[in-house]
Enzyme design. Sequence first.
Site, short mmCIF file in Angstrom:
data_model
loop_
_atom_site.label_atom_id
_atom_site.label_comp_id
_atom_site.label_asym_id
_atom_site.label_seq_id
_atom_site.Cartn_x
_atom_site.Cartn_y
_atom_site.Cartn_z
N GLY A 1 2.83 -9.90 0.45
CA GLY A 1 3.67 -10.66 1.68
C GLY A 1 4.68 -11.66 0.77
N GLU B 1 2.87 -19.22 -8.18
CA GLU B 1 1.69 -18.16 -8.38
C GLU B 1 0.81 -19.07 -9.12
OE1 GLU B 1 0.28 -15.45 -7.19
OE2 GLU B 1 -1.23 -15.98 -8.48
N GLY C 1 -2.78 -9.16 -5.11
CA GLY C 1 -4.17 -8.11 -5.01
C GLY C 1 -3.64 -6.84 -5.61
N ASN D 1 -6.48 -3.84 -7.08
CA ASN D 1 -6.91 -2.97 -5.97
C ASN D 1 -7.06 -1.65 -6.19
OD1 ASN D 1 -4.31 -2.07 -5.32
ND2 ASN D 1 -4.06 -3.68 -3.85
N MET E 1 -4.94 2.19 -2.50
CA MET E 1 -4.94 3.38 -1.42
C MET E 1 -3.90 2.53 -0.54
SD MET E 1 -8.91 4.07 -0.82
CE MET E 1 -8.78 5.03 0.53
N VAL F 1 -0.47 -24.50 -5.29
CA VAL F 1 0.22 -25.51 -4.34
C VAL F 1 -1.11 -26.06 -3.62
CG1 VAL F 1 1.40 -25.54 -2.16
CG2 VAL F 1 2.03 -23.96 -3.80
N GLU G 1 -13.92 4.93 3.06
CA GLU G 1 -13.28 5.28 1.76
C GLU G 1 -14.31 5.95 0.79
OE1 GLU G 1 -11.40 1.96 0.25
OE2 GLU G 1 -12.00 2.36 -2.02
N HIS H 1 -11.04 -6.85 1.95
CA HIS H 1 -10.14 -6.86 2.74
C HIS H 1 -9.97 -8.16 3.75
CE1 HIS H 1 -9.91 -2.28 2.54
NE2 HIS H 1 -9.65 -2.73 1.59
N ASN I 1 -7.36 0.48 4.84
CA ASN I 1 -7.08 -0.45 3.90
C ASN I 1 -5.72 -1.25 4.29
OD1 ASN I 1 -8.16 2.28 3.06
ND2 ASN I 1 -8.97 1.09 1.22
N PHE J 1 -3.06 -2.97 2.66
CA PHE J 1 -1.72 -3.61 2.16
C PHE J 1 -0.39 -3.17 2.53
CE2 PHE J 1 -2.68 -1.08 -1.96
CZ PHE J 1 -1.62 -0.07 -2.10
P1 FAE Z 1 -2.85 -11.37 -2.05
O1 FAE Z 1 -2.10 -9.92 -2.70
O2 FAE Z 1 -4.25 -11.52 -2.12
O3 FAE Z 1 -1.74 -12.42 -2.68
C1 FAE Z 1 -1.88 -13.72 -2.66
C2 FAE Z 1 -1.35 -14.27 -4.03
O4 FAE Z 1 -1.15 -15.88 -3.95
C3 FAE Z 1 -2.45 -14.21 -5.20
O5 FAE Z 1 -1.75 -13.91 -6.27
C4 FAE Z 1 -2.92 -15.74 -5.05
O6 FAE Z 1 -3.41 -16.01 -6.69
C5 FAE Z 1 -1.84 -16.38 -4.91
N1 FAE Z 1 -2.04 -17.68 -4.29
C6 FAE Z 1 -3.03 -18.06 -3.29
N2 FAE Z 1 -3.12 -19.37 -2.94
C7 FAE Z 1 -2.19 -20.20 -3.88
C8 FAE Z 1 -1.73 -21.32 -3.86
N3 FAE Z 1 -2.33 -22.41 -3.09
N4 FAE Z 1 -0.86 -21.44 -4.93
C9 FAE Z 1 -0.06 -20.74 -5.53
N5 FAE Z 1 -0.44 -19.39 -5.44
C10 FAE Z 1 -1.47 -19.10 -4.38
O7 FAE Z 1 -2.09 -11.59 -0.54
N6 FAE Z 1 -5.97 -2.64 0.17
C11 FAE Z 1 -5.26 -1.56 0.12
O8 FAE Z 1 -4.67 -1.46 1.09
N7 FAE Z 1 -5.71 -0.46 -0.52
C12 FAE Z 1 -6.69 -0.60 -1.62
O9 FAE Z 1 -7.14 0.51 -2.32
C13 FAE Z 1 -7.26 -1.79 -1.59
N8 FAE Z 1 -8.46 -1.98 -2.59
C14 FAE Z 1 -8.81 -3.31 -2.95
C15 FAE Z 1 -9.47 -3.54 -4.02
C16 FAE Z 1 -10.13 -4.60 -4.43
C17 FAE Z 1 -11.01 -5.05 -5.35
C18 FAE Z 1 -9.51 -5.65 -3.88
C19 FAE Z 1 -9.70 -7.40 -4.28
C20 FAE Z 1 -8.66 -5.83 -2.79
C21 FAE Z 1 -8.15 -4.37 -2.31
N9 FAE Z 1 -7.27 -4.35 -1.17
C22 FAE Z 1 -7.07 -3.01 -1.04
C23 FAE Z 1 -7.15 -5.28 -0.39
C24 FAE Z 1 -5.57 -5.85 -0.86
O10 FAE Z 1 -5.38 -6.00 -2.32
C25 FAE Z 1 -5.09 -7.03 -0.12
O11 FAE Z 1 -5.25 -6.80 1.19
C26 FAE Z 1 -3.64 -7.50 -0.10
O12 FAE Z 1 -3.50 -7.98 -1.74
C27 FAE Z 1 -3.46 -8.93 0.32
O13 FAE Z 1 -1.95 -9.09 0.32
P2 FAE Z 1 -1.41 -10.61 0.67
O14 FAE Z 1 0.07 -10.59 0.25
O15 FAE Z 1 -1.99 -11.00 1.77
#
Ligand code: FAE
Length: 526
Positions: free
Chosen positions: A41, A60, A135, A139, A142, A270, A381, A467, A505, A507
């Site tokens: 996002g 970040e 993430g 991740n 997928m 933050v 999966e 997720h 999944n 993202f």
């Molecule tokens: P996200 O990617 O979590 O990004 C949030 C960012 O904000 C991070 O870098 C944080 O460090 C940062 N942050 C948070 N709070 C603060 C703050 N207060 N101040 C500054 N920075 C901050 O959010 N999804 C798939 O679709 N396919 C897959 O194969 C898949 N495999 C996965 C495997 C693993 C091991 C994991 C952990 C997740 C997996 N996911 C997968 C889920 C996917 O990575 C996740 O849904 C997204 O990354 C979420 O995206 P957002 O933008 O919501």
Amino acid sequence: MIALQTAATAGLTRIGLQSAQAVEPAAVETAPAIVVGSGYGGAVAALRLGQAGITTLVLEMGRLWNTPGTDGKIFCSTAAPDKRSMWFKTRTEAPLASFLWLDVVNKDITAYPGALDRVHYDNMSVYVGRGVGGGSLVNGGMAVTPLQSYFAEQFPTVDATAMYGTYFPRARTMLGVNTVDPTWFESTEWYQFTRTSRKAATNTGLKTTFVPNVYDFGYMQQEAAGTATKSALAQEVIYGNNYGKKSLDKTYLASALGTGKVTIHTMEKVKAVTRASDGSYVLTVDRIDDTGTVVETKQYSCTYLFLGGGSLGTTELLVRARETGTLPALNSSVGAGWGPNGNTMVGRANHIWDTTGANQSTMPVMGIDDWANTDNPVFAEIAPLPIGFETWVSLYLAITKNPQRASFTYDSASGTVKLGWTAAQSAVSVAMAKKLFDRINSANATLYRYDLFGSTSKVFADDFCYHPLGGCVLGSATDNYGRVKGYSKLYVTDGSLVPGNIGVNPFVTITALAERTLERVLAEDF
Ligand code: FAE
């Protein structure tokens, strides 16, 4: 702090900023737009704001992953985790806690701002990525587009035709989604584990489907041929991939920096958001060092604030802001509607003749699709277990249509939030996964594995998820485009918009929704 100057300069070597400009903008403390977080996002917001010519600061809390360690690698593998693996832990906390009940998976490490975090709540712990790219760094890549009918069910106020005609295709293109070559898939040892799971599903009368990925399968084939340095074929995934994966630092964020309008500050978390009398947002931010010590507390201000801290990060910030009175007009939906996408992990023991292979790619490419089964909708999966020897284990991450939701509440004693998810709510996911895998075991005369999740008899890992979704659900905490209700020029762009479950999944969905939000907001609010 790594300001853009450092980030982008370093990025020129690591992330190949095709369109980066030589001249970087000056560092800013007051910016027209601030983006919190650099996951999906946040990255979409940063790019689209930058392209619109709006000077934008991304904050970040994690590192910029661009500096090789003493082994010459930026990230460590799952086979040899070190301090780079996890976010300020002294021992790794891998999803698979044991093998043959032995504590052989996790290792002691030095506390450090590593790439993978496991955030613990009472009955659920949540894996999230930390660093520039969120993430996407950790991740499985997928890249699945949800069924249109289920998307419409979860987002009744969103025009699904526009999503499937415009925003999903845009997200897939930008993310670099590709698919495994089916001929190679059928012959390579690296996907024997998937073919064995497919056989068991087919014997049960279940449908399997290939799923796209953002890992470059051309590169993976070169790895297999021995002509490229191995990454997915070298047990790299949850602690980062050194090659092959198109994480956000190589796609959206590289392009965002390339606009010359976007600055990324790393290791800045933050803590608080408030609104000044002139309507601008004021952020209180802790800058930490590699030991986690706060070395400076700063304030930033902006006119437009985009929250991309993920389901946990964004929701925590807003719940705290409402409960401490810094943004008192936030409504009661902030903090509600959270779910783990029905995640449940499970392993099956195959017959001795149904090998899964010592060599396993870390990138999943297939799922068992039983979502159309209205009695028990599950998408599972087929996950790898890349530990370098034959295990006969078929591992799965089941995504069940669990309707349970939980809320975050503010804990004033600790200044953090608590998640009200209960063990009984996880039991709903387990029951659904069990129904599906009981069928598979029965059709194949196979058994579950009891040795993988720490305790002596735990078959279903029901206490963690990959997720996290919801907390600031679209249309409830925000309007239909992610504008936070009660405050103008405040937006949510991440997984907290998704109401707890999306059936696949998540993202691609998060990215596509962010594209939709940014297009609308740039057209109407600036
Ligand atoms: P996200 O990617 O979590 O990004 C949030 C960012 O904000 C991070 O870098 C944080 O460090 C940062 N942050 C948070 N709070 C603060 C703050 N207060 N101040 C500054 N920075 C901050 O959010 N999804 C798939 O679709 N396919 C897959 O194969 C898949 N495999 C996965 C495997 C693993 C091991 C994991 C952990 C997740 C997996 N996911 C997968 C889920 C996917 O990575 C996740 O849904 C997204 O990354 C979420 O995206 P957002 O933008 O919501």
